[in-house]
Design a protein around this motif. Sequence first.
Motif, PDB file in Angstrom:
ATOM      1  N   GLN A  69      25.134  51.600  -9.316  1.00 12.62           N
ATOM      2  CA  GLN A  69      25.682  52.440 -10.381  1.00 12.62           C
ATOM      3  C   GLN A  69      24.953  53.785 -10.492  1.00 12.62           C
ATOM      4  O   GLN A  69      25.127  54.498 -11.486  1.00 12.62           O
ATOM      5  N   ARG A  70      24.136  54.148  -9.525  1.00 10.88           N
ATOM      6  CA  ARG A  70      23.306  55.354  -9.614  1.00 10.88           C
ATOM      7  C   ARG A  70      24.151  56.604  -9.853  1.00 10.88           C
ATOM      8  O   ARG A  70      25.335  56.630  -9.509  1.00 10.88           O
ATOM      9  N   PRO A  71      23.534  57.624 -10.443  1.00 12.30           N
ATOM     10  CA  PRO A  71      24.259  58.866 -10.741  1.00 12.30           C
ATOM     11  C   PRO A  71      24.807  59.549  -9.489  1.00 12.30           C
ATOM     12  O   PRO A  71      24.301  59.349  -8.379  1.00 12.30           O
ATOM     13  N   ALA A  72      25.809  60.377  -9.688  1.00 11.69           N
ATOM     14  CA  ALA A  72      26.442  61.095  -8.579  1.00 11.69           C
ATOM     15  C   ALA A  72      25.443  61.937  -7.800  1.00 11.69           C
ATOM     16  O   ALA A  72      25.490  61.987  -6.569  1.00 11.69           O
ATOM     17  N   THR A  73      24.523  62.604  -8.504  1.00 12.21           N
ATOM     18  CA  THR A  73      23.543  63.447  -7.815  1.00 12.21           C
ATOM     19  C   THR A  73      22.709  62.622  -6.834  1.00 12.21           C
ATOM     20  O   THR A  73      22.371  63.091  -5.753  1.00 12.21           O
ATOM     21  N   CYS A  74      22.401  61.388  -7.199  1.00 12.28           N
ATOM     22  CA  CYS A  74      21.641  60.489  -6.326  1.00 12.28           C
ATOM     23  C   CYS A  74      22.518  59.981  -5.182  1.00 12.28           C
ATOM     24  O   CYS A  74      22.098  59.916  -4.028  1.00 12.28           O
ATOM     25  N   ARG A  75      23.739  59.614  -5.513  1.00  6.48           N
ATOM     26  CA  ARG A  75      24.677  59.077  -4.522  1.00  6.48           C
ATOM     27  C   ARG A  75      24.992  60.112  -3.437  1.00  6.48           C
ATOM     28  O   ARG A  75      25.139  59.786  -2.262  1.00  6.48           O
ATOM     29  N   GLU A  76      25.055  61.387  -3.838  1.00  6.54           N
ATOM     30  CA  GLU A  76      25.445  62.449  -2.902  1.00  6.54           C
ATOM     31  C   GLU A  76      24.293  62.989  -2.065  1.00  6.54           C
ATOM     32  O   GLU A  76      24.518  63.574  -1.012  1.00  6.54           O
ATOM     33  N   PHE A  77      23.045  62.808  -2.512  1.00  5.31           N
ATOM     34  CA  PHE A  77      21.908  63.375  -1.786  1.00  5.31           C
ATOM     35  C   PHE A  77      21.702  62.671  -0.452  1.00  5.31           C
ATOM     36  O   PHE A  77      21.727  61.440  -0.371  1.00  5.31           O
ATOM     37  N   ARG A  78      21.524  63.447   0.579  1.00  2.00           N
ATOM     38  CA  ARG A  78      21.233  62.935   1.922  1.00  2.00           C
ATOM     39  C   ARG A  78      20.047  63.716   2.472  1.00  2.00           C
ATOM     40  O   ARG A  78      20.156  64.898   2.755  1.00  2.00           O
ATOM     41  N   CYS A  79      18.902  63.049   2.619  1.00  2.05           N
ATOM     42  CA  CYS A  79      17.768  63.716   3.260  1.00  2.05           C
ATOM     43  C   CYS A  79      18.060  63.819   4.757  1.00  2.05           C
ATOM     44  O   CYS A  79      19.022  63.216   5.261  1.00  2.05           O
ATOM     45  N   THR A  80      17.254  64.559   5.477  1.00  4.21           N
ATOM     46  CA  THR A  80      17.512  64.746   6.906  1.00  4.21           C
ATOM     47  C   THR A  80      17.370  63.433   7.680  1.00  4.21           C
ATOM     48  O   THR A  80      18.094  63.213   8.653  1.00  4.21           O
ATOM     49  N   THR A  81      16.480  62.554   7.245  1.00  5.51           N
ATOM     50  CA  THR A  81      16.334  61.267   7.937  1.00  5.51           C
ATOM     51  C   THR A  81      17.562  60.398   7.721  1.00  5.51           C
ATOM     52  O   THR A  81      18.088  59.807   8.670  1.00  5.51           O
ATOM     53  N   LEU A  82      18.044  60.319   6.501  1.00  9.30           N
ATOM     54  CA  LEU A  82      19.247  59.535   6.235  1.00  9.30           C
ATOM     55  C   LEU A  82      20.440  60.106   6.997  1.00  9.30           C
ATOM     56  O   LEU A  82      21.207  59.359   7.609  1.00  9.30           O
ATOM     57  N   SER A  83      20.578  61.418   7.002  1.00 13.53           N
ATOM     58  CA  SER A  83      21.683  62.048   7.749  1.00 13.53           C
ATOM     59  C   SER A  83      21.584  61.740   9.231  1.00 13.53           C
ATOM     60  O   SER A  83      22.593  61.403   9.868  1.00 13.53           O
ATOM     61  N   ALA A  84      20.380  61.836   9.788  1.00 14.62           N
ATOM     62  CA  ALA A  84      20.197  61.542  11.221  1.00 14.62           C
ATOM     63  C   ALA A  84      20.530  60.087  11.522  1.00 14.62           C
ATOM     64  O   ALA A  84      21.151  59.788  12.552  1.00 14.62           O
ATOM     65  N   GLU A  87      24.331  59.626  11.382  1.00 15.52           N
ATOM     66  CA  GLU A  87      24.985  60.284  12.515  1.00 15.52           C
ATOM     67  C   GLU A  87      24.667  59.609  13.846  1.00 15.52           C
ATOM     68  O   GLU A  87      25.235  59.974  14.873  1.00 15.52           O
ATOM     69  N   GLY A  88      23.748  58.648  13.852  1.00 20.46           N
ATOM     70  CA  GLY A  88      23.358  57.972  15.084  1.00 20.46           C
ATOM     71  C   GLY A  88      22.339  58.738  15.916  1.00 20.46           C
ATOM     72  O   GLY A  88      22.066  58.363  17.050  1.00 20.46           O
ATOM     73  N   ALA A  89      21.764  59.793  15.366  1.00 25.10           N
ATOM     74  CA  ALA A  89      20.772  60.589  16.091  1.00 25.10           C
ATOM     75  C   ALA A  89      19.432  59.860  16.193  1.00 25.10           C
ATOM     76  O   ALA A  89      18.653  60.120  17.104  1.00 25.10           O
ATOM     77  N   ILE A  90      19.161  58.957  15.241  1.00 28.15           N
ATOM     78  CA  ILE A  90      17.966  58.108  15.282  1.00 28.15           C
ATOM     79  C   ILE A  90      18.384  56.692  14.940  1.00 28.15           C
ATOM     80  O   ILE A  90      19.450  56.466  14.369  1.00 28.15           O
ATOM     81  N   ASP A  91      17.527  55.728  15.312  1.00 24.04           N
ATOM     82  CA  ASP A  91      17.818  54.342  14.957  1.00 24.04           C
ATOM     83  C   ASP A  91      17.016  53.949  13.714  1.00 24.04           C
ATOM     84  O   ASP A  91      16.185  54.720  13.220  1.00 24.04           O
ATOM     85  N   ARG A  92      17.275  52.759  13.216  1.00 23.05           N
ATOM     86  CA  ARG A  92      16.626  52.328  11.981  1.00 23.05           C
ATOM     87  C   ARG A  92      15.101  52.246  12.115  1.00 23.05           C
ATOM     88  O   ARG A  92      14.391  52.665  11.186  1.00 23.05           O
ATOM     89  N   PRO A  93      14.559  51.736  13.235  1.00 20.15           N
ATOM     90  CA  PRO A  93      13.087  51.734  13.331  1.00 20.15           C
ATOM     91  C   PRO A  93      12.482  53.140  13.214  1.00 20.15           C
ATOM     92  O   PRO A  93      11.436  53.312  12.574  1.00 20.15           O
ATOM     93  N   GLU A  94      13.123  54.133  13.786  1.00 23.30           N
ATOM     94  CA  GLU A  94      12.621  55.510  13.663  1.00 23.30           C
ATOM     95  C   GLU A  94      12.755  55.996  12.223  1.00 23.30           C
ATOM     96  O   GLU A  94      11.851  56.646  11.688  1.00 23.30           O
ATOM     97  N   ALA A  95      13.863  55.685  11.570  1.00 26.79           N
ATOM     98  CA  ALA A  95      14.032  56.071  10.169  1.00 26.79           C
ATOM     99  C   ALA A  95      12.960  55.412   9.309  1.00 26.79           C
ATOM    100  O   ALA A  95      12.347  56.066   8.458  1.00 26.79           O
ATOM    101  N   ASP A  96      12.704  54.133   9.535  1.00 24.86           N
ATOM    102  CA  ASP A  96      11.674  53.423   8.781  1.00 24.86           C
ATOM    103  C   ASP A  96      10.287  54.008   9.045  1.00 24.86           C
ATOM    104  O   ASP A  96       9.465  54.095   8.128  1.00 24.86           O
ATOM    105  N   ARG A  97      10.020  54.426  10.275  1.00 26.22           N
ATOM    106  CA  ARG A  97       8.736  55.051  10.612  1.00 26.22           C
ATOM    107  C   ARG A  97       8.567  56.341   9.820  1.00 26.22           C
ATOM    108  O   ARG A  97       7.507  56.594   9.226  1.00 26.22           O
ATOM    109  N   ARG A  98       9.604  57.155   9.778  1.00 25.01           N
ATOM    110  CA  ARG A  98       9.549  58.409   9.031  1.00 25.01           C
ATOM    111  C   ARG A  98       9.326  58.160   7.540  1.00 25.01           C
ATOM    112  O   ARG A  98       8.534  58.849   6.904  1.00 25.01           O
TER     113      ARG A  98
END
Length: 160
Positions: A69-84, A87-98
Amino acid sequence: MDLQSDLPPLCVTCGVCCTDAFFRYSCVTPEESARIHSLGFPVEREDGREIFSHPCTRLCGASCTVYEQRPATCREFRCTTLSALEEGAIDRPEADRRVSLLRAAVQAVRQLLPKEEKIWALRARLYADPAAAPQTRLALLSMDILADRYFKLKGRRFFS
């Protein structure tokens, strides 16, 4: 079998955008105001708009207690790691490392804070006094370098 699909969403294991490290507050849209109030957010008025301060009171550890139920501002925010990751530019282990690197950097800064001071307030204080606390300035700079690389959107400034 896709092991990544069995993991919780990246945001649920991170929560850095909900802390006081990069944003002072988040905005509440007029359309969701009543719902956000009902979820227990301590909403304030500033410059004619509704906001809730960071760290978000709905954050518990790295998890949002109202994630679905989080606010729209939270739902819409995408940091560069989440976006990557999306988009498939990184895998989950790399995202978790970051995420681990950035969370550790935030914690290193937090350990140097006077009791109850927010990271965004520390930043303002240190910028106002160039001779202040070299160790704290270095920790803050390290955190900011990681944020610029793995979190901050190009062209977006921190401290809403």
